[in-house]
Motif scaffolding. Structure first.
Motif, PDB file in Angstrom:
ATOM      1  N   PHE A 256       0.724  -1.109   0.243  1.00 47.94           N
ATOM      2  CA  PHE A 256      -0.053   0.023   0.101  1.00 47.94           C
ATOM      3  C   PHE A 256       0.830   1.294   0.070  1.00 47.94           C
ATOM      4  O   PHE A 256       2.102   1.189   0.144  1.00 47.94           O
ATOM      5  N   ARG A 257       0.155   2.183  -0.341  1.00 51.18           N
ATOM      6  CA  ARG A 257       1.009   3.588  -0.187  1.00 51.18           C
ATOM      7  C   ARG A 257       0.834   4.302   1.157  1.00 51.18           C
ATOM      8  O   ARG A 257      -0.005   4.067   1.928  1.00 51.18           O
ATOM      9  N   GLN A 262       2.147   9.696   7.501  1.00 57.15           N
ATOM     10  CA  GLN A 262       3.498   9.019   7.487  1.00 57.15           C
ATOM     11  C   GLN A 262       4.789   9.562   6.575  1.00 57.15           C
ATOM     12  O   GLN A 262       5.813   9.539   7.339  1.00 57.15           O
ATOM     13  N   GLY A 288      -3.391   2.492  15.400  1.00 62.79           N
ATOM     14  CA  GLY A 288      -3.770   2.172  13.875  1.00 62.79           C
ATOM     15  C   GLY A 288      -3.177   3.243  12.921  1.00 62.79           C
ATOM     16  O   GLY A 288      -3.771   3.071  11.768  1.00 62.79           O
ATOM     17  N   GLY A 290      -0.252   3.817  11.964  1.00 62.91           N
ATOM     18  CA  GLY A 290       0.792   3.246  11.241  1.00 62.91           C
ATOM     19  C   GLY A 290       1.998   3.737  11.671  1.00 62.91           C
ATOM     20  O   GLY A 290       3.055   4.022  10.697  1.00 62.91           O
ATOM     21  N   LYS A 291       2.236   3.551  12.896  1.00 60.71           N
ATOM     22  CA  LYS A 291       3.603   4.058  13.446  1.00 60.71           C
ATOM     23  C   LYS A 291       4.753   3.118  12.888  1.00 60.71           C
ATOM     24  O   LYS A 291       5.756   3.553  12.768  1.00 60.71           O
ATOM     25  N   THR A 292       4.538   1.863  13.211  1.00 60.38           N
ATOM     26  CA  THR A 292       5.483   0.877  12.666  1.00 60.38           C
ATOM     27  C   THR A 292       6.048   1.010  11.288  1.00 60.38           C
ATOM     28  O   THR A 292       7.292   0.996  11.383  1.00 60.38           O
ATOM     29  N   ARG A 440     -10.242   2.602   6.798  1.00 67.32           N
ATOM     30  CA  ARG A 440     -10.424   2.097   8.137  1.00 67.32           C
ATOM     31  C   ARG A 440     -11.911   2.318   8.536  1.00 67.32           C
ATOM     32  O   ARG A 440     -12.463   3.207   8.159  1.00 67.32           O
TER      33      ARG A 440
END
Ligand code: ADP
Ligand code: MG
Length: 684
Positions: A256-257, A262, A288, A290-292, A440
């Motif tokens: 995904f983009r 991010q 949720g 997307g920090k990882t 989401r």
């Protein structure tokens, strides 16, 4: 001659006993004493004609003693002094209980000020145990705004007031102004001497407000300077300078983009790491968001530069989850990812440590085991800590001290209003991920009371029948909890659910369990063996159970909104439509309004702002876990505008004098150093 450092024992009227009582309140020197600000004020500045004083009203009157006070003993150990006082408008009966000396102090025909509560008795006005002063020497406790101090045993208001007055008389002239003149003028603040005098003995409320505003600013300014100076020290350090690379190589490997947020966070961090300084950055983003992935991109950047990274998670399960995710993102590039947690066998641990020492890994993911003493790193350029609020500030620095000044990225899912974040993380730069990946689903949230229990139970049944899993959270039951409040304890509640759903596997995680058992139960839930997991808030951290679709919070009114938001974030992480049910029997309008906010919005930042507005900053600063000093006048939740101003000014000042070395900043520097000393445990 006394100065600011003189012991309070020096003061007239402060003997050994009173001195100790003051010490209990944190007051040792005269400076401490003049910085011991009143808790509140009583307005005794206006005089009321006796005839217009209302029943039950506390008033100041100016009156003549109309007769000589009469002393009588009504029974053993009980003296009464009675007199009548008059003014132009009328008269009042005054009674003193157990103050026989009032008979000597008050003389017929003389004028006095009295302050007390008027009561109507048999058509006459009376006052019991008023505060009084002779009219010609009045002005200390009547006829003015009077300060009210926090007390400890052995002290009374009058003795503190007198001590403060003496201290001000003796050393106000030598009080230096910690605020530089230009800052003070620009921000329209009063002088230190004016402020310290008027915070105790204001002639009117305007003077009090001027004093307060100045002192709030001063407190926040000193704090901002302390944090700012610390921050500068770190970022002025020479850090590992990375070569900038085109991150598109990494992004294009993903299914995904990345979101715009991010991308922004990554480019801010990459800029830090390529600058030659040391990065200290906080990435704040809702559950949720997307920090990882942000961390993964930066780890990739380090690896391509020939450096390794360490990623620290607060629990074994989280470490395992991050290890899996990061391995799958990074292995396409041939990067080597290792794992180091407490539960590994001795042999495996030894292997990983050897690999780290020899620089044979690009990334190691683990728990605090990562910074145990015997772990050495070769070419460590980046330390990532996840879910920061779980680690103390000290633990964070233990890992930073590994290797030679690695860059630090802290990731937090606790949305904190920006102004507070600036203080709590004053030593960090902040990137905010304010956007969720597309598609989401919103977690539908409902606030219900006990009358919905049966429907709620059938809803649990329905979700499980569809193959989903359920979280149930109960508040922690404190040992000293008042017994009349009926709270669901996690264990009891789990037992009830087990009885209700005999065919399902219900498990419980609670505070008294060993960490290892908690982790094992959690792991069984992650793997789907357990359908209903009842727990206290221990599951707050970011464990991913995509199959969980229902979060039930019992006694939801016991939780802060930010906490509820965290809990809700445990569901809705997979492809299944998810729900959050907040159960509370508390029908006060405030509670309903609070829970309603949860039903209306899913935006963590909005929720945290509301939380701050409704409950004050306590939840964010809770147990002083952030190592922040206690505030004396400032209220971090309410004084947000002043805080912003103080921060701007401190930044401007440190720009010119980063280490506060200029002679005109000496007083400020002393205060800042003192703040460090008092908080050295939390600050480093
Ligand atoms: P958190 O910020 O809570 O740590 P995660 O990093 O665990 O969030 O990400 C949550 C989920 O979102 C993961 O399954 C991740 O793969 C997915 N994700 C992250 N970024 C994106 C994106 N830009 N587009 C789609 N999905 C994403
Ligand atoms: Mg996470």
């Amino acid at each position: 001659m006394a100065d600011l450092n003189t012991d309070v024992r020096y003061l007239k009227g402060i003997g050994e006993k009173k001195a100790l009582a003051l010490n209990k309140l944190g007051v040792f020197s005269l400076y401490d004493l003049i910085s011991f600000f009143p808790r509140k004020y009583e307005d005794r500045s206006r005089f009321t004609p006796i005839a217009s004083a209302m029943d039950g009203e506390s008033v100041c009157i100016q009156a003549l003693a109309a007769d000589n006070p009469r002393l009588s003993h009504i029974r053993r150990g009980m003296d009464l002094v009675k007199l009548r006082a008059v003014d132009d408008s009328g008269s009042v009966d005054i009674t003193f209980f157990n103050q026989p000396y009032a008979k000597e102090n008050i003389r017929r025909g003389e004028s006095y000020n009295f302050f007390g509560r008027i009561e109507f008795k048999g058509g006459r006005r009376s006052m019991v145990n008023p505060v009084y002063e002779p009219g010609d020497r009045a002005g200390m406790v009547t006829g003015r705004i009077v300060p009210v101090y926090r007390l400890s045993a052995g002290l009374n208001q009058r003795s503190i007031m007198q001590a403060v007055r003496q201290a001000l008389d003796d050393c106000l002239d030598s009080l230096p102004d910690v605020l530089p003149e230009d800052v003070r003028l620009r921000c329209r603040l009063s002088q230190a001497r004016y402020a310290y005098k008027n915070i105790h003995f204001p002639p009117d409320f305007e003077a009090l407000e001027l004093a307060r505003r100045r002192l709030i600013f001063e407190e926040l300014f000193v704090l901002s300077c302390a944090l700012g100076r610390m921050h500068r020290r770190r970022s002025d350090d020479e850090g590992i300078r990375l070569r900038p690379l085109d991150l598109e190589q990494f992004w294009s490997s993903l299914p995904f983009r990345p979101t715009a947020a991010q991308l922004r966070a990554v480019s801010q961090a990459a800029e830090d790491m390529c600058s030659g300084g040391v990065m200290n950055r906080l990435v704040q983003g809702d559950v949720g968001s997307g920090k990882t992935l942000v961390a993964a991109a930066l780890i990739w950047l380090c690896a391509e530069n020939g450096y390794m990274s360490a990623f620290m998670a607060p629990t074994e399960i989280l470490a395992q989850q991050h290890y899996d995710t990061l391995s799958s993102m990074l292995s396409p590039f041939g990067l080597k990812v290792g794992r180091l947690t407490g539960s590994l066998g001795a042999k495996e641990k030894r292997q990983v440590k050897a690999q780290l020492q020899q620089g044979r890994l690009d990334l190691v993911v683990g728990t605090h085991a990562l910074f145990s003493q015997d772990v050495e790193y070769d070419k460590l350029a980046l330390v990532v800590t996840d879910e920061q609020h779980r680690f103390g500030v000290n633990q964070r620095s233990a890992l930073i001290n590994k290797g030679s000044r690695p860059h630090v990225l802290v990731m937090s899912a606790t949305p904190i209003p920006r102004t507070l974040a600036l203080i709590i993380y004053g030593d960090l730069d902040i990137s905010v991920i304010d956007q969720l990946p597309p598609g989401r689903q919103k977690v539908d949230t409902f606030a219900v009371d006990e009358s919905y229990r049966a429907r709620l139970n059938s809803f649990i049944r329905k979700q499980v029948r569809e193959g989903r899993q359920v979280f149930v959270v109960c508040p922690m039951v404190e040992e000293n909890e008042e017994l009349n409040i009926k709270l669901k304890s996690a264990q009891e509640h789990a037992a009830q659910l087990s009885a209700l759903f005999p065919d399902l596997k219900v498990a419980c995680i609670h505070g008294k369990m060993k960490a290892k058992d908690k982790e094992a139960t959690m792991a069984a839930f992650v793997s789907g063996e357990i359908q209903i997991l009842v727990s206290t808030t221990v599951i707050e951290v970011g464990v991913d159970v995509p199959n969980a679709s229902l979060m039930i919070v019992e006694n939801a009114d016991r939780f802060g909104l930010s906490q509820l938001h965290q809990l809700r974030g445990r569901v809705g992480r997979g492809k299944h439509k998810s729900y959050c049910v907040l159960v509370s029997n508390n029908d006060s309008p405030e509670v309903k309004a609070r829970l309603n906010i949860m039903c209306k919005t899913g935006d963590g930042f909005k929720i945290s702002e509301e939380d701050l507005r409704l409950r004050g900053p306590g939840d964010f600063f809770g147990s002083r876990q952030h190592g922040l000093p206690e505030m004396h006048v400032a209220d971090l939740g309410a004084d947000v505008n002043v805080l912003q101003l103080a921060q701007e000014e401190s930044r401007r000042l440190l720009e010119n004098d980063p280490q506060l070395e200029l002679p005109e900043h000496r007083a400020l520097r002393q205060r800042v150093d003192k703040l460090y000393e008092a908080n050295s445990a939390g600050f480093n």
